[in-house]
Write an enzyme that holds these catalytic residues in place. Sequence first.
Site, PDB file in Angstrom:
ATOM      1  CG  HIS A  19      31.732  44.235  70.479  1.00 31.90           C
ATOM      2  ND1 HIS A  19      30.981  43.532  71.379  1.00 31.90           N
ATOM      3  CD2 HIS A  19      30.870  45.064  69.830  1.00 31.90           C
ATOM      4  CE1 HIS A  19      29.731  43.924  71.314  1.00 31.90           C
ATOM      5  NE2 HIS A  19      29.631  44.843  70.368  1.00 31.90           N
ATOM      6  CG  HIS A  22      29.182  41.170  68.447  1.00 33.00           C
ATOM      7  ND1 HIS A  22      29.970  42.120  67.878  1.00 33.00           N
ATOM      8  CD2 HIS A  22      27.962  41.740  68.611  1.00 33.00           C
ATOM      9  CE1 HIS A  22      29.264  43.227  67.682  1.00 33.00           C
ATOM     10  NE2 HIS A  22      28.039  43.013  68.127  1.00 33.00           N
ATOM     11  CB  CYS A 127      16.417  54.470  70.170  1.00 28.94           C
ATOM     12  SG  CYS A 127      18.175  54.082  70.310  1.00 28.94           S
ATOM     13  CB  CYS A 130      16.855  50.288  70.167  1.00 29.76           C
ATOM     14  SG  CYS A 130      17.579  50.573  71.766  1.00 29.76           S
ATOM     15  CB  CYS A 144      18.251  55.045  74.105  1.00 25.16           C
ATOM     16  SG  CYS A 144      18.746  53.305  74.061  1.00 25.16           S
ATOM     17  CG  HIS A 147      22.008  52.434  71.503  1.00 21.61           C
ATOM     18  ND1 HIS A 147      20.873  51.698  71.730  1.00 21.61           N
ATOM     19  CD2 HIS A 147      22.872  51.621  70.862  1.00 21.61           C
ATOM     20  CE1 HIS A 147      21.028  50.488  71.232  1.00 21.61           C
ATOM     21  NE2 HIS A 147      22.225  50.407  70.700  1.00 21.61           N
ATOM     22  CE  LYS A 297      26.686  50.207  76.448  1.00 18.77           C
ATOM     23  NZ  LYS A 297      25.433  50.813  76.094  1.00 18.77           N
ATOM     24  CE  LYS A 300      37.657  51.719  68.982  1.00 19.76           C
ATOM     25  NZ  LYS A 300      36.711  51.938  67.895  1.00 19.76           N
TER      26      LYS A 300
HETATM   27  N1  MSP Z   1      20.879  42.900  64.856  1.00 20.22           N
HETATM   28  C1  MSP Z   1      20.335  42.822  66.160  1.00 20.22           C
HETATM   29  C2  MSP Z   1      19.907  41.405  66.473  1.00 20.22           C
HETATM   30  C3  MSP Z   1      18.920  40.829  65.504  1.00 20.22           C
HETATM   31  S1  MSP Z   1      18.570  39.172  65.874  1.00 20.22           S
HETATM   32  C4  MSP Z   1      17.274  38.806  64.932  1.00 20.22           C
HETATM   33  C5  MSP Z   1      21.372  43.258  67.183  1.00 20.22           C
HETATM   34  N2  MSP Z   1      22.642  43.176  66.816  1.00 20.22           N
HETATM   35  S2  MSP Z   1      23.912  43.623  67.712  1.00 20.22           S
HETATM   36  O1  MSP Z   1      25.058  43.591  66.840  1.00 20.22           O
HETATM   37  O2  MSP Z   1      23.654  44.847  68.383  1.00 20.22           O
HETATM   38  O3  MSP Z   1      24.122  42.457  68.721  1.00 20.22           O
HETATM   39  C6  MSP Z   1      23.408  42.367  69.879  1.00 20.22           C
HETATM   40  C7  MSP Z   1      23.849  41.153  70.672  1.00 20.22           C
HETATM   41  O4  MSP Z   1      25.273  41.133  70.882  1.00 20.22           O
HETATM   42  C8  MSP Z   1      23.301  41.170  72.071  1.00 20.22           C
HETATM   43  O5  MSP Z   1      22.009  40.698  72.178  1.00 20.22           O
HETATM   44  C9  MSP Z   1      24.256  40.237  72.765  1.00 20.22           C
HETATM   45  O6  MSP Z   1      23.935  38.925  72.411  1.00 20.22           O
HETATM   46  C10 MSP Z   1      25.563  40.640  72.152  1.00 20.22           C
HETATM   47  N3  MSP Z   1      26.215  41.700  72.932  1.00 20.22           N
HETATM   48  C11 MSP Z   1      26.560  42.938  72.500  1.00 20.22           C
HETATM   49  N4  MSP Z   1      27.239  43.577  73.507  1.00 20.22           N
HETATM   50  C12 MSP Z   1      27.307  42.790  74.593  1.00 20.22           C
HETATM   51  C13 MSP Z   1      27.999  42.862  75.828  1.00 20.22           C
HETATM   52  N5  MSP Z   1      28.702  43.900  76.210  1.00 20.22           N
HETATM   53  N6  MSP Z   1      27.923  41.764  76.622  1.00 20.22           N
HETATM   54  C14 MSP Z   1      27.292  40.603  76.240  1.00 20.22           C
HETATM   55  N7  MSP Z   1      26.668  40.506  75.081  1.00 20.22           N
HETATM   56  C15 MSP Z   1      26.458  41.644  74.329  1.00 20.22           C
HETATM   57  O7  MSP Z   1      20.973  43.637  68.269  1.00 20.22           O
END
Ligand code: MSP
Length: 657
Positions: A19, A22, A127, A130, A144, A147, A297, A300
Amino acid sequence: MAKSFYVTTPIYYATGEPHIGHAYTTVVADFLARYHRLDGYETFSLTGTDEHGEKILEAAQSEGVTPQIYVDGLSDRFHQAWRALDISNDDFIRTTEERHKAVVLAVLQKVYDKGDIYFGEYGGLYCVGCERYLTDKELVDGKCPDHDRKPEERVEENYFFKMESYRGWLRGYIQDHPDFIRPQGYRNEVLSLLSESLGDLSISRPRERVPWGIPLPWDEEHVTYVWFDALLNYVSALDYPTGDRFDEFWSEANHLIGKDILKPHAIFWPTMLKAAGLPLYQHLNVGGFLMGSDGRKMSKSLGNVVDPFDLAAKYGPDAVRYYLLKVVPYGQDGKVGEVDLVKRYNADLANDLGNLVARLRALVLRHLDGVVPGPNHQESDSDLIEAGAGLAAQVRGLVDGLRFYAALEEVMQFVRRLNRYFNDEEPWVLARDPGKRERLGTVLYNVAEGLRISAILLEPAMPGKAREIRASLGLADVPTSLEAAATWGLTPAGTRIADKAPILFPKAEIPSVETAASSEEESAPDEPVEGRSREPIAGDDEPEADASEGPINLDDFAKVDLRVAEVVAAAAVPKTDKLLKLTLRMAAEERTVVSGIAEHYRPEDLIGRQVVLVANLKPVKLRGIVSEGMILAADDGEGNLALVSLDRDTPAGSQVR
Ligand code: MSP
């Protein structure tokens, strides 16, 4: 030896579709990777997927497939996503790969042999979102906050890593290395976490409860805790401990993460590295969170989800990349939406950049047979040339400070300056006079040369469009590097531009609520931008009706982002009596603002004061300084100014409403 640079994104959980969050972190990482390649660095950029643990197991079970089949499918989606956004990662690591598992086993064994791992019982609030135990302080209304889920009470026999014993050392390290965690606000947050006991870190789960993970090398009945496993991706992708890659890149590692995973990266990871006898990474760079256009945030059910891949399909990957880099200063939270993207796209890319390329090309083709001649500069060209030659250095300073937004704005300011030069010199008028042919050639040369430099500096953000600009100007074979951007005059005399070139950025219609990939409250009353001219039309002296006259409603007011900011530095701007250059701190971010208060306030009296900042004003350049906002002051109409202040101390960054 060549300089090296290593940049990583988090490895994303293979539990759902990629999304915009990411995409945001990955685009910033790719910007840095491409920027360093342009600067002559040997660069290694890494992304990947995090594929073990309870969260994945739960998701696979709910789909009724094996975890491996489940993660294979989603990992593939991340691959495709990064292709769609033109991400140039050198490697893509998956934690279910053998190369990764081998490193996890080796590091676990090393830390175990050292005596830093013991067996014990632990109880706490877990959690699964997390994938960690939360402290009471982290909960909001018992849930949390990330989440929106109540953590589970758990008591379990786990292996523990003696993290607490490294707390003092880590605190000292962070205090001695001010740039280890950036921006500063996040460093302060970590130092505050480290001022109290951390406890030890549970690093295993019983295999009978969580069968999806890497079994511990000394006890197969327990699998490795997902964070201990995942963090090691940053070194397993470098073939630690055997590879040349590790030797070349590890000491230059720059991790990019979102603020949600600060604790694992700023505390678990450095203590793990220390215990395993590995050097630490160089920088942890922490980004803010992107919200829906309504400031909430994305979800959907709220209908405010922005899909970066829909946007890339509609407007092209470069427009999305540019937008994400410019939507918010790095480190800060921000709102994203399709309407906002289209507005910026039309203003910056279609109008300022795309039109200039098209106008230049039209004149070169029509009046110079498609060939840009060598220039013969006159005195009045020197300001433009100086600005163009100095642009790369300005951009470098800003990128080094993680100010990607300001760096791109700096380039766009220069593009606007090229537009002004083009308009002031009126090459279409010069073309009518055969005696002014040489001047015509010089003016068009200078615009082409300015665009060559701009295209190089925009390349990390918009690699495809930068190539298109070069191709359309006949510059495909001219070297591209930061050094080449810092030198004026590398467009060869006699360059033949392409006969035909597609429109660089076709104007886009502002979507209505129904057609938007995201729903946005402000989108309804907007008219399409197509055909709307930003400059007054000659002969049309009727003032345009201003829709913003008269009372405004709350929605209009809400567009102004007012923030409390603290003045951390102030200095007079040379060669003017009126302006002060202020450095303002808001939460994790610092801004530069040029303010016309020099006749009313001494710089030294401002340090430490709280002011109110208009934080979402378009940056402007004043006396060569990019000013990122405006501070509020009252004017009594007799030349006296009084700064707006607060009647009690309020955290910097707080919203003023
Ligand atoms: N798998 C762990 C990370 C392990 S790294 C050794 C994880 N994954 S995650 O899929 O949840 O991705 C988290 C990361 O996605 C966040 O730290 C950030 O970089 C990015 N983002 C997810 N949602 C976001 C927003 N709404 N806005 C900006 N970045 C965010 O945590």
